[in-house]
Design a protein around this motif. Structure first.
Motif, PDB file in Angstrom:
ATOM      1  N   LEU A 135      -6.881   2.331   6.848  1.00 44.46           N
ATOM      2  CA  LEU A 135      -8.129   2.697   6.192  1.00 44.46           C
ATOM      3  C   LEU A 135      -7.816   3.171   4.784  1.00 44.46           C
ATOM      4  CD1 LEU A 135      -9.690   4.838   9.059  1.00 44.46           C
ATOM      5  CD2 LEU A 135     -10.214   2.480   8.471  1.00 44.46           C
ATOM      6  N   ARG A 136      -8.468   2.539   3.807  1.00 40.86           N
ATOM      7  CA  ARG A 136      -8.275   2.977   2.423  1.00 40.86           C
ATOM      8  C   ARG A 136      -9.037   4.261   2.216  1.00 40.86           C
ATOM      9  NH1 ARG A 136      -8.300  -1.297  -2.148  1.00 40.86           N
ATOM     10  NH2 ARG A 136      -7.390   0.509  -3.113  1.00 40.86           N
ATOM     11  N   LEU A 137      -8.377   5.257   1.631  1.00 40.53           N
ATOM     12  CA  LEU A 137      -8.995   6.546   1.408  1.00 40.53           C
ATOM     13  C   LEU A 137      -9.745   6.588   0.082  1.00 40.53           C
ATOM     14  CD1 LEU A 137      -5.997   8.767   2.559  1.00 40.53           C
ATOM     15  CD2 LEU A 137      -7.998   8.070   3.887  1.00 40.53           C
ATOM     16  N   ILE A 138      -9.264   5.837  -0.890  1.00 44.79           N
ATOM     17  CA  ILE A 138      -9.867   5.822  -2.219  1.00 44.79           C
ATOM     18  C   ILE A 138     -10.081   4.389  -2.634  1.00 44.79           C
ATOM     19  CG2 ILE A 138      -9.547   6.431  -4.641  1.00 44.79           C
ATOM     20  CD1 ILE A 138      -7.597   8.626  -3.675  1.00 44.79           C
ATOM     21  N   GLN A 139     -11.304   4.091  -3.054  1.00 46.75           N
ATOM     22  CA  GLN A 139     -11.581   2.751  -3.563  1.00 46.75           C
ATOM     23  C   GLN A 139     -12.216   2.890  -4.937  1.00 46.75           C
ATOM     24  OE1 GLN A 139     -13.916   0.652  -0.645  1.00 46.75           O
ATOM     25  NE2 GLN A 139     -12.127   0.193   0.583  1.00 46.75           N
ATOM     26  N   GLY A 140     -11.844   1.986  -5.833  1.00 45.75           N
ATOM     27  CA  GLY A 140     -12.414   2.008  -7.170  1.00 45.75           C
ATOM     28  C   GLY A 140     -13.878   1.607  -7.160  1.00 45.75           C
TER      29      GLY A 140
ATOM     30  N   TYR B  53       0.855  -1.190   0.000  1.00 46.26           N
ATOM     31  CA  TYR B  53       0.000   0.000   0.000  1.00 46.26           C
ATOM     32  C   TYR B  53       0.883   1.230   0.000  1.00 46.26           C
ATOM     33  CZ  TYR B  53      -4.225  -2.674   0.824  1.00 46.26           C
ATOM     34  OH  TYR B  53      -5.260  -3.544   0.684  1.00 46.26           O
ATOM     35  N   SER B  54       0.377   2.301  -0.585  1.00 45.01           N
ATOM     36  CA  SER B  54       1.075   3.576  -0.612  1.00 45.01           C
ATOM     37  C   SER B  54       0.483   4.496   0.456  1.00 45.01           C
ATOM     38  CB  SER B  54       0.890   4.223  -1.988  1.00 45.01           C
ATOM     39  OG  SER B  54       1.208   5.595  -1.938  1.00 45.01           O
ATOM     40  N   PRO B  55       1.307   5.311   1.101  1.00 48.41           N
ATOM     41  CA  PRO B  55       0.776   6.270   2.074  1.00 48.41           C
ATOM     42  C   PRO B  55      -0.216   7.251   1.455  1.00 48.41           C
ATOM     43  CG  PRO B  55       3.166   6.130   2.257  1.00 48.41           C
ATOM     44  CD  PRO B  55       2.773   5.337   1.044  1.00 48.41           C
ATOM     45  N   HIS B  56      -0.196   7.370   0.122  1.00 45.05           N
ATOM     46  CA  HIS B  56      -1.102   8.292  -0.566  1.00 45.05           C
ATOM     47  C   HIS B  56      -2.518   7.735  -0.697  1.00 45.05           C
ATOM     48  CE1 HIS B  56       2.325  10.781  -1.417  1.00 45.05           C
ATOM     49  NE2 HIS B  56       2.956   9.729  -1.919  1.00 45.05           N
ATOM     50  N   GLU B  57      -2.685   6.431  -0.523  1.00 44.47           N
ATOM     51  CA  GLU B  57      -4.008   5.835  -0.696  1.00 44.47           C
ATOM     52  C   GLU B  57      -4.650   5.359   0.603  1.00 44.47           C
ATOM     53  OE1 GLU B  57      -4.048   2.022  -2.872  1.00 44.47           O
ATOM     54  OE2 GLU B  57      -1.929   1.816  -2.413  1.00 44.47           O
ATOM     55  N   VAL B  58      -3.914   5.452   1.706  1.00 41.24           N
ATOM     56  CA  VAL B  58      -4.430   4.947   2.977  1.00 41.24           C
ATOM     57  C   VAL B  58      -4.075   5.884   4.132  1.00 41.24           C
ATOM     58  CG1 VAL B  58      -4.281   2.525   2.255  1.00 41.24           C
ATOM     59  CG2 VAL B  58      -2.385   3.570   3.502  1.00 41.24           C
ATOM     60  N   SER B  59      -4.726   5.639   5.258  1.00 39.66           N
ATOM     61  CA  SER B  59      -4.391   6.319   6.506  1.00 39.66           C
ATOM     62  C   SER B  59      -4.110   5.237   7.539  1.00 39.66           C
ATOM     63  CB  SER B  59      -5.560   7.191   6.946  1.00 39.66           C
ATOM     64  OG  SER B  59      -5.246   7.905   8.107  1.00 39.66           O
ATOM     65  N   VAL B  60      -3.012   5.395   8.288  1.00 35.47           N
ATOM     66  CA  VAL B  60      -2.646   4.425   9.310  1.00 35.47           C
ATOM     67  C   VAL B  60      -3.169   4.926  10.654  1.00 35.47           C
ATOM     68  CG1 VAL B  60      -0.753   3.255  10.492  1.00 35.47           C
ATOM     69  CG2 VAL B  60      -0.574   3.754   8.052  1.00 35.47           C
ATOM     70  N   MET B  61      -3.881   4.052  11.360  1.00 36.66           N
ATOM     71  CA  MET B  61      -4.464   4.404  12.646  1.00 36.66           C
ATOM     72  C   MET B  61      -3.868   3.513  13.733  1.00 36.66           C
ATOM     73  SD  MET B  61      -6.852   6.559  11.576  1.00 36.66           S
ATOM     74  CE  MET B  61      -8.170   6.675  12.725  1.00 36.66           C
ATOM     75  N   VAL B  62      -3.472   4.138  14.849  1.00 40.31           N
ATOM     76  CA  VAL B  62      -3.008   3.419  16.027  1.00 40.31           C
ATOM     77  C   VAL B  62      -3.897   3.867  17.180  1.00 40.31           C
ATOM     78  CG1 VAL B  62      -1.112   3.051  17.636  1.00 40.31           C
ATOM     79  CG2 VAL B  62      -0.640   3.239  15.187  1.00 40.31           C
ATOM     80  N   ASP B  63      -4.593   2.928  17.787  1.00 39.46           N
ATOM     81  CA  ASP B  63      -5.527   3.244  18.870  1.00 39.46           C
ATOM     82  C   ASP B  63      -6.542   4.301  18.450  1.00 39.46           C
ATOM     83  OD1 ASP B  63      -4.297   1.390  20.590  1.00 39.46           O
ATOM     84  OD2 ASP B  63      -2.845   2.893  21.265  1.00 39.46           O
ATOM     85  N   GLY B  64      -6.994   4.232  17.192  1.00 41.83           N
ATOM     86  CA  GLY B  64      -8.014   5.145  16.689  1.00 41.83           C
ATOM     87  C   GLY B  64      -7.519   6.523  16.300  1.00 41.83           C
TER      88      GLY B  64
END
Length: 69
Positions: free
Chosen positions: A63-68, A35-46
């Protein structure tokens, strides 16, 4: 080992000791699961964490930020 849970998709176990660099970052963790940091957000303890921060958690949610569609 870090558990990487991609919400709504898969869960991975990543050995951070096997990643490049002396202090692996969350971006390195994402690269290990393709995964690329440009397409997702990493969450730790929310809470979102910057991708350049060293990995300190043993479980992260991605969490994926963009889905086809």
């Amino acid at each position: 080992m870090v558990t990487v849970e991609v919400v709504g998709e898969d869960t991975y176990e990543v050995d951070v000791g096997a990643l490049d660099g002396s202090e692996p970052t969350y971006a390195d963790l994402l690269a290990a699961v393709d995964y690329s940091p440009h397409e997702v957000s990493v969450m730790v303890d929310g809470v979102p964490v910057p991708e350049d921060r060293p990995v300190e958690a043993d479980h992260v949610r991605v969490l994926r930020l963009i889905q086809g569609g």
